[in-house]
Design an enzyme around this catalytic site. Structure first.
Site, PDB file in Angstrom:
ATOM      1  N   THR A  95       1.358  -1.416  -0.136  1.00  0.00           N
ATOM      2  CA  THR A  95       0.192  -0.067   0.284  1.00  0.00           C
ATOM      3  C   THR A  95       0.965   1.114   0.058  1.00  0.00           C
ATOM      4  OG1 THR A  95      -1.634  -0.987   1.359  1.00  0.00           O
ATOM      5  CG2 THR A  95      -1.985   0.390   1.064  1.00  0.00           C
ATOM      6  N   LYS A 170      -7.850   1.779  -2.915  1.00  0.00           N
ATOM      7  CA  LYS A 170      -7.098   1.716  -1.692  1.00  0.00           C
ATOM      8  C   LYS A 170      -7.326   2.498  -0.089  1.00  0.00           C
ATOM      9  CE  LYS A 170      -4.827  -1.472   1.521  1.00  0.00           C
ATOM     10  NZ  LYS A 170      -5.620  -2.116   2.350  1.00  0.00           N
TER      11      LYS A 170
HETATM   12  P1  NAD Z   1       5.852  -5.621   7.450  1.00  0.00           P
HETATM   13  O1  NAD Z   1       6.788  -4.673   7.735  1.00  0.00           O
HETATM   14  O2  NAD Z   1       6.111  -7.088   7.793  1.00  0.00           O
HETATM   15  O3  NAD Z   1       7.178  -6.364   6.054  1.00  0.00           O
HETATM   16  C1  NAD Z   1       7.672  -5.502   5.308  1.00  0.00           C
HETATM   17  C2  NAD Z   1       8.664  -6.845   3.901  1.00  0.00           C
HETATM   18  O4  NAD Z   1       9.584  -6.410   3.639  1.00  0.00           O
HETATM   19  C3  NAD Z   1       8.890  -6.828   5.390  1.00  0.00           C
HETATM   20  O5  NAD Z   1       9.924  -8.612   5.822  1.00  0.00           O
HETATM   21  C4  NAD Z   1      10.584  -6.230   5.542  1.00  0.00           C
HETATM   22  O6  NAD Z   1      11.947  -7.100   6.344  1.00  0.00           O
HETATM   23  C5  NAD Z   1      10.655  -6.373   4.190  1.00  0.00           C
HETATM   24  N1  NAD Z   1      11.492  -4.895   3.123  1.00  0.00           N
HETATM   25  C6  NAD Z   1      11.633  -3.572   3.810  1.00  0.00           C
HETATM   26  N2  NAD Z   1      12.821  -3.563   2.240  1.00  0.00           N
HETATM   27  C7  NAD Z   1      13.043  -4.258   1.577  1.00  0.00           C
HETATM   28  C8  NAD Z   1      13.477  -4.646   0.764  1.00  0.00           C
HETATM   29  N3  NAD Z   1      14.296  -2.905   0.103  1.00  0.00           N
HETATM   30  N4  NAD Z   1      14.162  -4.929  -0.073  1.00  0.00           N
HETATM   31  C9  NAD Z   1      14.042  -6.639   0.178  1.00  0.00           C
HETATM   32  N5  NAD Z   1      12.742  -6.802   1.980  1.00  0.00           N
HETATM   33  C10 NAD Z   1      12.464  -5.413   2.422  1.00  0.00           C
HETATM   34  O7  NAD Z   1       4.683  -5.714   6.456  1.00  0.00           O
HETATM   35  P2  NAD Z   1       3.498  -6.473   5.934  1.00  0.00           P
HETATM   36  O8  NAD Z   1       2.238  -6.313   7.028  1.00  0.00           O
HETATM   37  O9  NAD Z   1       3.838  -7.406   5.019  1.00  0.00           O
HETATM   38  O10 NAD Z   1       2.617  -4.961   5.378  1.00  0.00           O
HETATM   39  C11 NAD Z   1       2.964  -4.871   3.896  1.00  0.00           C
HETATM   40  C12 NAD Z   1       3.013  -3.773   3.321  1.00  0.00           C
HETATM   41  O11 NAD Z   1       0.876  -4.519   2.701  1.00  0.00           O
HETATM   42  C13 NAD Z   1       2.518  -2.432   3.533  1.00  0.00           C
HETATM   43  O12 NAD Z   1       2.357  -1.681   3.086  1.00  0.00           O
HETATM   44  C14 NAD Z   1       0.810  -2.238   4.397  1.00  0.00           C
HETATM   45  O13 NAD Z   1       0.579  -0.961   4.216  1.00  0.00           O
HETATM   46  C15 NAD Z   1       0.198  -3.466   3.269  1.00  0.00           C
HETATM   47  N6  NAD Z   1      -1.062  -4.244   4.117  1.00  0.00           N
HETATM   48  C16 NAD Z   1      -0.745  -4.507   5.560  1.00  0.00           C
HETATM   49  C17 NAD Z   1      -1.945  -4.748   5.530  1.00  0.00           C
HETATM   50  C18 NAD Z   1      -1.756  -5.529   7.371  1.00  0.00           C
HETATM   51  O14 NAD Z   1      -2.551  -5.646   8.239  1.00  0.00           O
HETATM   52  N7  NAD Z   1      -0.086  -5.849   8.194  1.00  0.00           N
HETATM   53  C19 NAD Z   1      -2.910  -5.253   5.310  1.00  0.00           C
HETATM   54  C20 NAD Z   1      -3.497  -5.135   4.577  1.00  0.00           C
HETATM   55  C21 NAD Z   1      -2.065  -3.883   3.009  1.00  0.00           C
END
Ligand code: NAD
Length: 296
Positions: A95, A170
């Protein structure tokens, strides 16, 4: 089944990638967190050495990263686009702000690649159960090609329009959800202070014009509704800090559009205050604590 590179296997990306393995795709994964990658390798994925490596020799690259800065970093600085084989389809499910989404679309397109912005709704439960909703922006031909991959992770898959428009939908959705969470909290606290039992408020509002997904799934007061997150000490769910992130994106989008969103601005300010009060890691329904700090 096509081979997929998956970059970002955190709370959402991890279970999404696992579901793709379950339906028979072979996956190459990369994450800055070695722990996250190790878990995926245990589930049957191949370890990629870098973001570039994850994009090599695959037909699809999926990114699921925290924010627009991370997505720009991976696409524009890490050289993922340059590393991919011709014909690879990029799907960014993070997002992020509309401007970043359009910028990475343009970089992919300039190098001859199709891309979709495909943010999701449904949270970690939806990611675990492969019931996510995907909101896709990009060419229809890319949307059609993505089906085989997206249907392994989600149940409802929508084409919203051109590049960036998945993010627009979204952001609109989450701005409304944040406003309703705040409005529902205000009503519950006020109603209860005036002597009405929270369950009575729920039973009547949920069959009246104040009914909403938020009321039914994230009712703010503990014991307002059986089974909602408030009953479990506001354990997330969808964290308040992520709601703030999305509300901030809504304010950036409003500026881009030249569109007034006074309620979105009020919700963003309320969540900012709530997070300043130390509640960022609680479920977003804990915003009721801003209205009444006594709520446990
Ligand atoms: P998270 O922080 O758990 O996961 C993100 C992952 O990306 C981490 O493991 C991090 O190490 C990795 N990362 C960051 N920078 C990186 C890079 N340069 N190269 C490789 N890996 C990298 O976050 P999440 O909860 O999984 O959310 C991910 C996305 O989904 C966000 O944009 C969030 O807004 C969206 N989202 C989350 C939810 C929720 O309930 N958690 C729901 C809908 C949408």
């Amino acid at each position: 089944m096509p081979k997929i590179g998956f970059i970002g296997v955190g709370h959402m990306g991890g279970p999404m990638a696992r579901n793709l393995i379950k339906v028979g795709h072979s996956l190459k994964v990369y994450d800055l967190s070695e722990v996250a990658v190790n878990l995926m390798v245990q589930s049957g994925a191949e370890r990629a050495a870098s973001t570039q490596d994850a994009a090599k020799g695959v037909e699809y690259v999926i990114t699921m990263l925290p924010g627009g800065g991370d997505v720009r970093e991976v696409f524009l600085n890490d050289g993922v686009v340059g590393a991919a084989d011709q014909g690879t389809l990029f799907i960014d499910s993070s997002t992020i702000d509309v401007e970043s989404a359009v910028t990475v679309h343009e970089a992919a397109s300039a190098a001859g690649f199709e891309m979709l912005d495909a943010p999701v709704s449904g949270g970690t439960v939806g990611a675990d159960n492969a019931t996510l909703t995907f909101m896709c922006g990009g060419a229809k031909v890319a949307f059609d090609r993505a089906q085989i991959v997206l249907e392994g992770m989600g149940k409802s898959i929508f084409h919203c329009g051109e590049r960036g428009q998945g993010q627009v939908v979204k952001i609109c959705n989450n701005m409304v959800a944040g406003i309703i969470a705040l409005a529902t909290s205000e009503a519950f606290v006020m109603g209860e202070k005036l002597g009405v039992d929270r369950r009575v408020l729920y039973d009547i509002m949920s069959t009246s014009s104040a009914n909403s997904w938020v009321l039914n799934n994230a009712c703010p007061l503990p014991s307002g509704v059986p089974g909602v997150v408030a009953n479990n000490g506001f354990k997330p769910g969808f964290m308040a800090k992520l709601m703030l992130k999305d509300l901030r994106l809504s304010q950036a989008a409003a500026q881009l559009a030249g569109s007034a969103t006074p309620l979105g601005a009020a919700a963003a300010a309320a969540y900012q205050q709530h997070i300043n009060n130390g509640h960022g890691d609680l479920d977003n329904s804990s915003i009721c604590k801003l209205i009444d700090p006594e709520i446990e």
